[in-house]
Each structure stands twice: as structure tokens, then as C-alpha cells.
Design a protein around this motif. Structure first.
Motif, PDB file in Angstrom:
ATOM      1  N   THR A  79       0.831  -1.213   0.000  1.00  0.00           N
ATOM      2  CA  THR A  79       0.000   0.000   0.000  1.00  0.00           C
ATOM      3  C   THR A  79       0.858   1.252   0.000  1.00  0.00           C
ATOM      4  OG1 THR A  79      -1.712  -1.198   1.229  1.00  0.00           O
ATOM      5  CG2 THR A  79      -1.860   1.204   1.198  1.00  0.00           C
ATOM      6  N   VAL A  80       1.816   1.292   0.915  1.00  0.00           N
ATOM      7  CA  VAL A  80       2.675   2.470   1.036  1.00  0.00           C
ATOM      8  C   VAL A  80       3.434   2.723  -0.264  1.00  0.00           C
ATOM      9  CG1 VAL A  80       4.722   3.390   2.190  1.00  0.00           C
ATOM     10  CG2 VAL A  80       2.888   2.349   3.536  1.00  0.00           C
ATOM     11  N   GLU A  81       3.993   1.692  -0.837  1.00  0.00           N
ATOM     12  CA  GLU A  81       4.772   1.869  -2.070  1.00  0.00           C
ATOM     13  C   GLU A  81       3.907   2.394  -3.203  1.00  0.00           C
ATOM     14  OE1 GLU A  81       6.690  -1.887  -2.698  1.00  0.00           O
ATOM     15  OE2 GLU A  81       8.292  -1.467  -1.237  1.00  0.00           O
ATOM     16  N   SER A  82       2.655   1.944  -3.269  1.00  0.00           N
ATOM     17  CA  SER A  82       1.769   2.413  -4.344  1.00  0.00           C
ATOM     18  C   SER A  82       1.406   3.886  -4.162  1.00  0.00           C
ATOM     19  CB  SER A  82       0.498   1.563  -4.399  1.00  0.00           C
ATOM     20  OG  SER A  82      -0.457   1.940  -3.425  1.00  0.00           O
ATOM     21  N   VAL A  83       1.299   4.326  -2.914  1.00  0.00           N
ATOM     22  CA  VAL A  83       0.925   5.722  -2.643  1.00  0.00           C
ATOM     23  C   VAL A  83       2.096   6.661  -2.907  1.00  0.00           C
ATOM     24  CG1 VAL A  83       0.206   7.365  -0.865  1.00  0.00           C
ATOM     25  CG2 VAL A  83      -0.904   5.122  -1.028  1.00  0.00           C
ATOM     26  N   ILE A  84       3.261   6.320  -2.401  1.00  0.00           N
ATOM     27  CA  ILE A  84       4.396   7.235  -2.552  1.00  0.00           C
ATOM     28  C   ILE A  84       4.891   7.275  -3.999  1.00  0.00           C
ATOM     29  CG2 ILE A  84       5.042   6.987  -0.140  1.00  0.00           C
ATOM     30  CD1 ILE A  84       7.312   5.191  -0.920  1.00  0.00           C
ATOM     31  N   ALA A  85       4.457   6.339  -4.825  1.00  0.00           N
ATOM     32  CA  ALA A  85       4.836   6.338  -6.242  1.00  0.00           C
ATOM     33  C   ALA A  85       3.944   7.229  -7.093  1.00  0.00           C
ATOM     34  CB  ALA A  85       4.798   4.912  -6.791  1.00  0.00           C
ATOM     35  N   GLN A  86       2.908   7.830  -6.508  1.00  0.00           N
ATOM     36  CA  GLN A  86       1.973   8.611  -7.296  1.00  0.00           C
ATOM     37  C   GLN A  86       2.616   9.851  -7.915  1.00  0.00           C
ATOM     38  OE1 GLN A  86      -1.380   7.624  -8.042  1.00  0.00           O
ATOM     39  NE2 GLN A  86      -0.279   5.816  -7.252  1.00  0.00           N
ATOM     40  N   VAL A  87       2.288  10.089  -9.171  1.00  0.00           N
ATOM     41  CA  VAL A  87       2.754  11.297  -9.854  1.00  0.00           C
ATOM     42  C   VAL A  87       2.017  12.518  -9.304  1.00  0.00           C
ATOM     43  CG1 VAL A  87       2.898  12.482 -12.094  1.00  0.00           C
ATOM     44  CG2 VAL A  87       3.370  10.009 -11.928  1.00  0.00           C
ATOM     45  N   PHE A  88       0.716  12.388  -9.103  1.00  0.00           N
ATOM     46  CA  PHE A  88      -0.083  13.442  -8.470  1.00  0.00           C
ATOM     47  C   PHE A  88       0.354  13.566  -7.015  1.00  0.00           C
ATOM     48  CE2 PHE A  88      -3.772  14.797  -6.004  1.00  0.00           C
ATOM     49  CZ  PHE A  88      -4.244  15.872  -6.741  1.00  0.00           C
ATOM     50  N   ARG A  89       0.618  14.781  -6.544  1.00  0.00           N
ATOM     51  CA  ARG A  89       1.204  14.939  -5.222  1.00  0.00           C
ATOM     52  C   ARG A  89       0.377  15.753  -4.235  1.00  0.00           C
ATOM     53  NH1 ARG A  89       4.021  10.950  -4.540  1.00  0.00           N
ATOM     54  NH2 ARG A  89       4.801  11.939  -2.646  1.00  0.00           N
ATOM     55  N   ASP A  90      -0.801  16.224  -4.628  1.00  0.00           N
ATOM     56  CA  ASP A  90      -1.578  17.082  -3.731  1.00  0.00           C
ATOM     57  C   ASP A  90      -2.375  16.228  -2.742  1.00  0.00           C
ATOM     58  OD1 ASP A  90      -2.752  19.198  -2.482  1.00  0.00           O
ATOM     59  OD2 ASP A  90      -3.991  19.828  -4.179  1.00  0.00           O
ATOM     60  N   PHE A  91      -1.652  15.495  -1.915  1.00  0.00           N
ATOM     61  CA  PHE A  91      -2.306  14.652  -0.905  1.00  0.00           C
ATOM     62  C   PHE A  91      -1.420  14.564   0.335  1.00  0.00           C
ATOM     63  CE2 PHE A  91       0.290  11.618  -3.331  1.00  0.00           C
ATOM     64  CZ  PHE A  91       0.900  10.892  -2.330  1.00  0.00           C
ATOM     65  N   GLU A  92      -2.066  14.192   1.439  1.00  0.00           N
ATOM     66  CA  GLU A  92      -1.343  13.804   2.646  1.00  0.00           C
ATOM     67  C   GLU A  92      -1.608  12.325   2.874  1.00  0.00           C
ATOM     68  OE1 GLU A  92      -2.746  15.653   6.187  1.00  0.00           O
ATOM     69  OE2 GLU A  92      -4.815  14.969   5.937  1.00  0.00           O
ATOM     70  N   PHE A  93      -0.719  11.694   3.614  1.00  0.00           N
ATOM     71  CA  PHE A  93      -0.769  10.252   3.797  1.00  0.00           C
ATOM     72  C   PHE A  93      -0.727   9.965   5.295  1.00  0.00           C
ATOM     73  CE2 PHE A  93       1.471   6.061   2.323  1.00  0.00           C
ATOM     74  CZ  PHE A  93       0.305   5.357   2.568  1.00  0.00           C
ATOM     75  N   LEU A  94      -1.764   9.264   5.783  1.00  0.00           N
ATOM     76  CA  LEU A  94      -1.880   8.966   7.208  1.00  0.00           C
ATOM     77  C   LEU A  94      -1.881   7.452   7.424  1.00  0.00           C
ATOM     78  CD1 LEU A  94      -3.922  11.502   6.405  1.00  0.00           C
ATOM     79  CD2 LEU A  94      -4.280  11.526   8.862  1.00  0.00           C
ATOM     80  N   ILE A  95      -1.145   6.994   8.407  1.00  0.00           N
ATOM     81  CA  ILE A  95      -1.095   5.579   8.779  1.00  0.00           C
ATOM     82  C   ILE A  95      -1.668   5.419  10.181  1.00  0.00           C
ATOM     83  CG2 ILE A  95       0.344   3.546   9.151  1.00  0.00           C
ATOM     84  CD1 ILE A  95       0.392   4.464   6.263  1.00  0.00           C
ATOM     85  N   ILE A  96      -2.684   4.580  10.302  1.00  0.00           N
ATOM     86  CA  ILE A  96      -3.280   4.269  11.607  1.00  0.00           C
ATOM     87  C   ILE A  96      -3.048   2.785  11.860  1.00  0.00           C
ATOM     88  CG2 ILE A  96      -5.331   4.421  13.043  1.00  0.00           C
ATOM     89  CD1 ILE A  96      -4.501   7.122  11.854  1.00  0.00           C
ATOM     90  N   ASP A  97      -2.061   2.490  12.693  1.00  0.00           N
ATOM     91  CA  ASP A  97      -1.704   1.106  12.996  1.00  0.00           C
ATOM     92  C   ASP A  97      -2.244   0.732  14.369  1.00  0.00           C
ATOM     93  OD1 ASP A  97       0.069  -1.334  12.351  1.00  0.00           O
ATOM     94  OD2 ASP A  97       0.736  -0.747  14.368  1.00  0.00           O
ATOM     95  N   GLY A  98      -2.762  -0.478  14.455  1.00  0.00           N
ATOM     96  CA  GLY A  98      -3.404  -0.896  15.697  1.00  0.00           C
ATOM     97  C   GLY A  98      -2.481  -1.515  16.720  1.00  0.00           C
ATOM     98  N   GLY A  99      -1.208  -1.084  16.741  1.00  0.00           N
ATOM     99  CA  GLY A  99      -0.250  -1.660  17.689  1.00  0.00           C
ATOM    100  C   GLY A  99       0.278  -2.997  17.206  1.00  0.00           C
ATOM    101  N   SER A 100       0.626  -3.073  15.936  1.00  0.00           N
ATOM    102  CA  SER A 100       1.088  -4.331  15.331  1.00  0.00           C
ATOM    103  C   SER A 100       2.323  -4.877  16.037  1.00  0.00           C
ATOM    104  CB  SER A 100       1.405  -4.121  13.853  1.00  0.00           C
ATOM    105  OG  SER A 100       0.248  -3.808  13.114  1.00  0.00           O
ATOM    106  N   THR A 101       2.435  -6.214  16.037  1.00  0.00           N
ATOM    107  CA  THR A 101       3.594  -6.878  16.635  1.00  0.00           C
ATOM    108  C   THR A 101       4.443  -7.592  15.594  1.00  0.00           C
ATOM    109  OG1 THR A 101       2.212  -8.824  17.105  1.00  0.00           O
ATOM    110  CG2 THR A 101       2.444  -7.186  18.858  1.00  0.00           C
ATOM    111  N   ASP A 102       4.098  -7.441  14.317  1.00  0.00           N
ATOM    112  CA  ASP A 102       4.920  -8.023  13.250  1.00  0.00           C
ATOM    113  C   ASP A 102       5.917  -6.966  12.765  1.00  0.00           C
ATOM    114  OD1 ASP A 102       3.314  -6.278  11.833  1.00  0.00           O
ATOM    115  OD2 ASP A 102       2.583  -7.755  10.395  1.00  0.00           O
ATOM    116  N   GLN A 103       6.267  -6.965  11.505  1.00  0.00           N
ATOM    117  CA  GLN A 103       7.255  -6.032  10.976  1.00  0.00           C
ATOM    118  C   GLN A 103       6.637  -4.716  10.472  1.00  0.00           C
ATOM    119  OE1 GLN A 103      10.675  -6.456  11.073  1.00  0.00           O
ATOM    120  NE2 GLN A 103       9.964  -8.097  12.442  1.00  0.00           N
ATOM    121  N   SER A 104       5.373  -4.466  10.815  1.00  0.00           N
ATOM    122  CA  SER A 104       4.715  -3.245  10.355  1.00  0.00           C
ATOM    123  C   SER A 104       5.439  -1.987  10.819  1.00  0.00           C
ATOM    124  CB  SER A 104       3.264  -3.214  10.845  1.00  0.00           C
ATOM    125  OG  SER A 104       2.504  -4.249  10.261  1.00  0.00           O
ATOM    126  N   GLN A 105       5.909  -1.991  12.068  1.00  0.00           N
ATOM    127  CA  GLN A 105       6.591  -0.800  12.584  1.00  0.00           C
ATOM    128  C   GLN A 105       7.854  -0.498  11.780  1.00  0.00           C
ATOM    129  OE1 GLN A 105       5.434   1.323  15.210  1.00  0.00           O
ATOM    130  NE2 GLN A 105       6.963   2.584  14.153  1.00  0.00           N
TER     131      GLN A 105
END
Length: 257
Positions: free
Chosen positions: A21-47
Motif C-alpha cells: 500500500t505504502v509503495e503504491s501511494v508514494i509512487a503517485q505522480v499526483f502529489r496534492d495529498f497527505e498520507f496517514l497511517i493508523i496502525d493498531g499496535g502491530s507486533t509483526d514487521q509493520s513498525q
């Protein structure tokens, strides 16, 4: 300066999905956006994924929450964009030009602007014109819908008493309010991860229970009439399939697929 779009991604112990998901968003040519991540306290490699890309996030948090829709509500509260897009971990934008092409499409107008999506073996398209019967039968794709901020300001946030059907309930609530313009952009904005909760067979009973609860709540005295209409439509479709024309079409599809 207020961004045009807030892309909100929620995640819990889905590091591989979050990475996509993150890679697809940061690859966007259009840049007029903000990007927010809401993680539920993951215990895998998400952090680790968050730490690696945090320069691209206008806001992120990793803490326990009450599930999908409480997390999405956190995103709504933190977002500053004119439009909000919920692109949860595992879902991705359909190529680097997806967001720009969608926003610059001639059909992009209104309060709730929905597109189509692709998945691994196909895709799904949605009608230009919506009816109450459509929402009784189905719903719209949150990962391909941009909501104008004012919709949440006027209608409130997602109902967290619903674990699976809160997005469907919100769409119906907005549609039946008869005050918002729904517009269809005929483009596949996103690539949908079919492994999510709404498609997990182990949650089928819970999904059916919540869907029934939502439909009874919003369709009220007309609920039984819509159920009967659905049954009649199913019977009519079955009858058409059993005509010579219907049988021939099925044989032709099998021979030439």
C-alpha cells in the motif's frame, strides 16, 4: 496549505500488505495529498515499514484500537484534506497515475465520488446511477471512493458497533439523506486485496448478521418488500438461464472462454 486528498491507511499485523500500500501511494505522480497511517499496535514487521517510510507520512500512530472502523475514525479526525480516501493495508492504487487520472477525470465532481477496482483475476465496475435497490443488494468500494470531508462533519463517523458492515451502513445513510451528490468515475482507482475480513469465509455469518441489521435499520417497513423483490429477480434470472437462448449463451462462453 490544505491538501486536496487525505489518504488514510489502517493496518494491523499485515506488514506485507502495508508495504504494498505504502509503495503504491508514494509512487503517485499526483502529489496534492497527505498520507496517514493508523496502525493498531502491530507486533509483526509493520513498525519497521512505518519507520522506513515515515518521511512520507503527515501523521502516523501505532497503538491498540477497537478494530477497523475505530481506526478509520481516528484517521478522519486526524485528516486535513478536502477529500478522504480509505486505502487499507493490502489494497493499493492502480499504478502511479491512478490518483491523478481519477481526480482529473471529467466525471470527478460531487460529495461522494466512487470508481471501480481491479483484483488479481479480474475487476469490478459500478453503475453510474445508484438506486435504493442497489444499496439493498450491494455497496460501493471504500478503497475506490473519495468522500468530501463535509460528509463526515454532517453525518458523523463510522458506527463502531458494526465490525464489518459499518462502511455499507454509512453509504446507505448518506444516500438516503438525499443531500449528497454521488458521482461515478469509470476508472479502476485501486487494486483490491480480496483477503480482507469482508471476504473471509470465517466471518460470513457475522457479515450476514450485520448486513441484515443495517438493511432493517435503514429500509424499515420496506425491508420485506425489498427481500421479496430480490427473490423475484433471482427467480426471473434463473428462468432466463434455462431458456434455449440462455443455455446457448452458457455453452458459447464455455467453448470460447
Amino acid at each position: 496549505m490544505q491538501p486536496l486528498v487525505s489518504i488514510i491507511t489502517i493496518n494491523y499485523n499485515n506488514a506485507n500488505g502495508l508495504k504494498a500500500t505504502v509503495e503504491s501511494v508514494i509512487a503517485q505522480v499526483f502529489r496534492d495529498f497527505e498520507f496517514l497511517i493508523i496502525d493498531g499496535g502491530s507486533t509483526d514487521q509493520s513498525q519497521a515499514i512505518i519507520d522506513k517510510h515515515k518521511e512520507h507520512f503527515s501523521y502516523w500512530v501505532s497503538e491498540p484500537d477497537g478494530g477497523i472502523f475505530e481506526a478509520q475514525n481516528k484517521g478522519i479526525t486526524a485528516a486535513k484534506g478536502q477529500y478522504l480516501l480509505f486505502l487499507n493495508s493490502g489494497d493499493s492504487l492502480n499504478g502511479p497515475n491512478a490518483l491523478g487520472d481519477f481526480i482529473n477525470a471529467p466525471e470527478f465532481s460531487g460529495d461522494i465520488i466512487y470508481g471501480d477496482y481491479k483484483y488479481e483475476t479480474g475487476g469490478k465496475t459500478y453503475p453510474d446511477n445508484l438506486t435504493p435497490l442497489f444499496f439493498f443488494k450491494s455497496s460501493l468500494p471504500h478503497q475506490s471512493t473519495l468522500f468530501k470531508r463535509i460528509v463526515f462533519e454532517q453525518q458523523g463517523h463510522y458506527d463502531t458497533s458494526l465490525r464489518i458492515a459499518a462502511d455499507r451502513a454509512f453509504y446507505i445513510k448518506c444516500f438516503l439523506a438525499n443531500k449528497y451528490q454521488f458521482s461515478h468515475v469509470p476508472q479502476a482507482l485501486s487494486f483490491f486485496d480480496l483477503s480482507g475480513v469482508s471476504n473471509d469465509p470465517s466471518f460470513a455469518a457475522k457479515k450476514n448478521e450485520e448486513d441484515t441489521r443495517v438493511l432493517k435499520q435503514y429500509f424499515g417497513i420496506y425491508y420485506d418488500d425489498y427481500v421479496k423483490l430480490m427473490e423475484l429477480n433471482a427467480a426471473l434470472s434463473a428462468a432466463k438461464r434455462n431458456t434455449l437462448k440462455g443455455i446457448f449463451k452458457r455453452i458459447k462462453r464455455r467453448l470460447f472462454k
